[in-house]
Design a protein around this motif. Structure first.
Motif, mmCIF file in Angstrom:
data_model
loop_
_atom_site.group_PDB
_atom_site.id
_atom_site.type_symbol
_atom_site.label_atom_id
_atom_site.label_comp_id
_atom_site.label_asym_id
_atom_site.label_seq_id
_atom_site.Cartn_x
_atom_site.Cartn_y
_atom_site.Cartn_z
ATOM 1 N N ALA A 122 0.822 -1.217 0.000
ATOM 2 C CA ALA A 122 0.000 0.000 0.000
ATOM 3 C C ALA A 122 0.852 1.261 0.000
ATOM 4 C CB ALA A 122 -0.937 -0.004 1.204
ATOM 5 N N LYS A 123 2.078 1.146 0.510
ATOM 6 C CA LYS A 123 2.995 2.288 0.542
ATOM 7 C C LYS A 123 3.903 2.342 -0.701
ATOM 8 C CE LYS A 123 3.336 2.743 5.586
ATOM 9 N NZ LYS A 123 3.208 4.213 5.666
ATOM 10 N N SER A 124 3.645 1.439 -1.651
ATOM 11 C CA SER A 124 4.451 1.341 -2.889
ATOM 12 C C SER A 124 5.924 1.064 -2.593
ATOM 13 C CB SER A 124 4.323 2.629 -3.725
ATOM 14 O OG SER A 124 2.989 2.833 -4.096
ATOM 15 N N LEU A 125 6.186 0.302 -1.528
ATOM 16 C CA LEU A 125 7.555 -0.029 -1.148
ATOM 17 C C LEU A 125 7.884 -1.500 -1.373
ATOM 18 C CD1 LEU A 125 7.771 1.946 2.227
ATOM 19 C CD2 LEU A 125 8.870 2.543 0.056
ATOM 20 N N LEU A 126 6.872 -2.295 -1.709
ATOM 21 C CA LEU A 126 7.079 -3.738 -1.832
ATOM 22 C C LEU A 126 7.603 -4.095 -3.221
ATOM 23 C CD1 LEU A 126 6.384 -6.366 -0.060
ATOM 24 C CD2 LEU A 126 4.521 -6.664 -1.696
ATOM 25 N N VAL A 127 8.602 -4.964 -3.262
ATOM 26 C CA VAL A 127 9.079 -5.521 -4.525
ATOM 27 C C VAL A 127 9.342 -7.000 -4.285
ATOM 28 C CG1 VAL A 127 11.480 -4.864 -4.034
ATOM 29 C CG2 VAL A 127 10.794 -5.382 -6.378
ATOM 30 N N GLU A 128 8.823 -7.863 -5.175
ATOM 31 C CA GLU A 128 8.929 -9.305 -4.966
ATOM 32 C C GLU A 128 10.110 -9.885 -5.727
ATOM 33 O OE1 GLU A 128 6.080 -13.259 -5.337
ATOM 34 O OE2 GLU A 128 5.195 -11.298 -4.904
ATOM 35 N N ILE A 129 10.898 -10.702 -5.025
ATOM 36 C CA ILE A 129 12.085 -11.342 -5.574
ATOM 37 C C ILE A 129 11.901 -12.853 -5.473
ATOM 38 C CG2 ILE A 129 14.603 -11.585 -5.352
ATOM 39 C CD1 ILE A 129 13.881 -8.736 -5.952
ATOM 40 N N ASP A 130 12.253 -13.573 -6.544
ATOM 41 C CA ASP A 130 12.154 -15.033 -6.532
ATOM 42 C C ASP A 130 13.310 -15.612 -5.717
ATOM 43 O OD1 ASP A 130 11.984 -17.744 -6.987
ATOM 44 O OD2 ASP A 130 12.229 -17.632 -9.164
ATOM 45 N N GLY A 131 12.990 -16.115 -4.527
ATOM 46 C CA GLY A 131 14.021 -16.607 -3.626
ATOM 47 C C GLY A 131 14.430 -18.048 -3.864
ATOM 48 N N SER A 132 13.852 -18.705 -4.879
ATOM 49 C CA SER A 132 14.191 -20.115 -5.127
ATOM 50 C C SER A 132 15.478 -20.271 -5.925
ATOM 51 C CB SER A 132 13.039 -20.800 -5.872
ATOM 52 O OG SER A 132 12.894 -20.259 -7.186
ATOM 53 N N ARG A 133 16.013 -19.169 -6.435
ATOM 54 C CA ARG A 133 17.215 -19.213 -7.267
ATOM 55 C C ARG A 133 18.489 -19.206 -6.420
ATOM 56 N NH1 ARG A 133 16.281 -13.941 -10.419
ATOM 57 N NH2 ARG A 133 15.651 -13.385 -8.295
ATOM 58 N N PRO A 134 19.640 -19.412 -7.045
ATOM 59 C CA PRO A 134 20.904 -19.369 -6.300
ATOM 60 C C PRO A 134 21.104 -18.037 -5.580
ATOM 61 C CG PRO A 134 21.264 -20.318 -8.468
ATOM 62 C CD PRO A 134 19.849 -19.805 -8.464
ATOM 63 N N ILE A 135 21.838 -18.080 -4.473
ATOM 64 C CA ILE A 135 22.057 -16.900 -3.630
ATOM 65 C C ILE A 135 22.569 -15.709 -4.432
ATOM 66 C CG2 ILE A 135 23.545 -15.997 -1.782
ATOM 67 C CD1 ILE A 135 23.383 -18.832 -0.518
ATOM 68 N N GLU A 136 23.526 -15.961 -5.346
ATOM 69 C CA GLU A 136 24.147 -14.861 -6.098
ATOM 70 C C GLU A 136 23.126 -14.179 -7.010
ATOM 71 O OE1 GLU A 136 25.212 -17.974 -6.022
ATOM 72 O OE2 GLU A 136 26.954 -17.781 -4.693
ATOM 73 N N GLU A 137 22.231 -14.967 -7.621
ATOM 74 C CA GLU A 137 21.208 -14.384 -8.505
ATOM 75 C C GLU A 137 20.228 -13.531 -7.721
ATOM 76 O OE1 GLU A 137 19.144 -16.963 -11.192
ATOM 77 O OE2 GLU A 137 20.938 -18.161 -11.619
ATOM 78 N N VAL A 138 19.808 -14.035 -6.573
ATOM 79 C CA VAL A 138 18.885 -13.269 -5.727
ATOM 80 C C VAL A 138 19.539 -11.956 -5.308
ATOM 81 C CG1 VAL A 138 17.621 -13.252 -3.532
ATOM 82 C CG2 VAL A 138 17.716 -15.355 -4.900
ATOM 83 N N ASN A 139 20.819 -12.021 -4.943
ATOM 84 C CA ASN A 139 21.522 -10.823 -4.504
ATOM 85 C C ASN A 139 21.650 -9.799 -5.625
ATOM 86 O OD1 ASN A 139 24.593 -9.515 -3.811
ATOM 87 N ND2 ASN A 139 23.058 -9.531 -2.205
ATOM 88 N N ARG A 140 21.950 -10.269 -6.836
ATOM 89 C CA ARG A 140 22.063 -9.345 -7.973
ATOM 90 C C ARG A 140 20.744 -8.615 -8.218
ATOM 91 N NH1 ARG A 140 25.526 -13.216 -10.356
ATOM 92 N NH2 ARG A 140 23.805 -14.201 -11.460
ATOM 93 N N GLU A 141 19.640 -9.360 -8.137
ATOM 94 C CA GLU A 141 18.342 -8.712 -8.374
ATOM 95 C C GLU A 141 18.007 -7.729 -7.259
ATOM 96 O OE1 GLU A 141 13.656 -9.578 -9.434
ATOM 97 O OE2 GLU A 141 15.061 -11.259 -9.374
ATOM 98 N N LEU A 142 18.319 -8.106 -6.023
ATOM 99 C CA LEU A 142 18.074 -7.176 -4.917
ATOM 100 C C LEU A 142 18.825 -5.860 -5.126
ATOM 101 C CD1 LEU A 142 18.185 -9.511 -1.775
ATOM 102 C CD2 LEU A 142 16.316 -7.961 -2.377
ATOM 103 N N LEU A 143 20.083 -5.968 -5.503
ATOM 104 C CA LEU A 143 20.876 -4.758 -5.741
ATOM 105 C C LEU A 143 20.301 -3.929 -6.884
ATOM 106 C CD1 LEU A 143 24.454 -6.240 -5.307
ATOM 107 C CD2 LEU A 143 23.417 -4.483 -3.862
ATOM 108 N N SER A 144 19.748 -4.604 -7.886
ATOM 109 C CA SER A 144 19.230 -3.893 -9.066
ATOM 110 C C SER A 144 17.943 -3.130 -8.779
ATOM 111 C CB SER A 144 18.995 -4.883 -10.218
ATOM 112 O OG SER A 144 17.832 -5.667 -9.988
ATOM 113 N N VAL A 145 17.184 -3.543 -7.744
ATOM 114 C CA VAL A 145 15.901 -2.878 -7.471
ATOM 115 C C VAL A 145 16.017 -1.791 -6.402
ATOM 116 C CG1 VAL A 145 14.566 -4.906 -8.144
ATOM 117 C CG2 VAL A 145 15.165 -4.599 -5.741
ATOM 118 N N LEU A 146 17.185 -1.630 -5.806
ATOM 119 C CA LEU A 146 17.338 -0.597 -4.783
ATOM 120 C C LEU A 146 17.141 0.794 -5.390
ATOM 121 C CD1 LEU A 146 20.433 -1.877 -2.772
ATOM 122 C CD2 LEU A 146 18.013 -2.240 -2.300
ATOM 123 N N PRO A 147 16.499 1.692 -4.656
ATOM 124 C CA PRO A 147 16.261 3.050 -5.175
ATOM 125 C C PRO A 147 17.570 3.802 -5.409
ATOM 126 C CG PRO A 147 15.614 2.885 -2.861
ATOM 127 C CD PRO A 147 15.922 1.502 -3.307
#
Length: 224
Positions: free
Chosen positions: A193-218
């Protein structure tokens, strides 16, 4: 990053989604601390701080520690010097009351920057957690599928016996998932509701999840 705008991240996800691992990796890359309620409780209890002694009174009676005590621990923590550029919250907030308190704490410095939800199916979470095995002697962690020891039940490092912690047993994990859905899952809607949520697929390898997290940071916060 100036003193006015800070990077405050709230990591969401079921037990076993990898929040702690990702918080550590983000902390290293962004040079801001990871704050977990588990670490805060251990610190305050071991150092016998005023808040630690207060929390111990409840714990000794078998009662839940009130939100107000946990919130005060977090408030004290984010006032420390190493939080001058922000913090990554892992395991806090656990409910809507804690979330609104965190909003008030962080508001003077721009509020919560993002709330990534590391999504993982319940069955995969069960598989990850119940497969953990820990060495009784050195504490090394293995997994029966993903990181098995060379000899079943024996630690590669010191030959110690590997065992399954009570927290990792199926019945305990199911209860942890129940508590998550009852108390913490409402935060998904709160941050959406605050437009702060972003969903990441956590089933992938740790490095892939981390890369996507870094890419979505403001980026505006990263560059400020």
């Amino acid at each position: 990053m100036n003193d006015q705008r800070r990077m405050y991240l709230v990591l969401l996800g079921v037990p076993g989604a990898g929040k702690g691992t990702q918080a550590r990796l983000l902390s290293e890359k962004l040079q801001i601390p990871q704050i977990s309620t588990g670490d805060l409780f251990r610190y305050n209890l071991s150092h016998e701080t005023e808040l630690g002694l207060l929390a111990k009174q409840y714990m000794d009676r078998g009662d839940l520690v009130p939100d107000e005590v946990t919130i005060q621990m977090v408030a004290e923590r984010i006032r420390q010097e190493d939080c001058a550029r922000g913090a990554i919250f892992d395991g806090f907030p656990r409910n809507l009351n804690q979330a609104t308190a965190l909003d008030q704490m962080t508001a003077p410095h721009g509020g919560i920057s993002l709330a990534p939800l590391i999504h993982l199916e319940d069955e995969e979470a069960m598989r990850r957690i119940t497969g953990r095995r820990v060495c009784r002697q050195c504490g090394a962690v293995y997994h029966v599928e993903f990181n098995p020891p060379a000899r079943e039940g024996i630690c590669d490092i010191d030959g110690g016996e590997l065992y399954q912690r009570d927290d990792d047993k199926p019945e305990t994990v199911r209860n942890r998932l129940y508590v998550y859905y009852k108390q913490t899952a409402p935060l998904i809607g709160y941050y959406f509701a605050k437009s702060l949520l972003v969903e990441i697929d956590g089933s992938r390898p740790i490095e892939e999840v981390n890369r996507e997290l870094l890419s979505v940071l403001p980026q505006d916060v990263l560059e400020s």
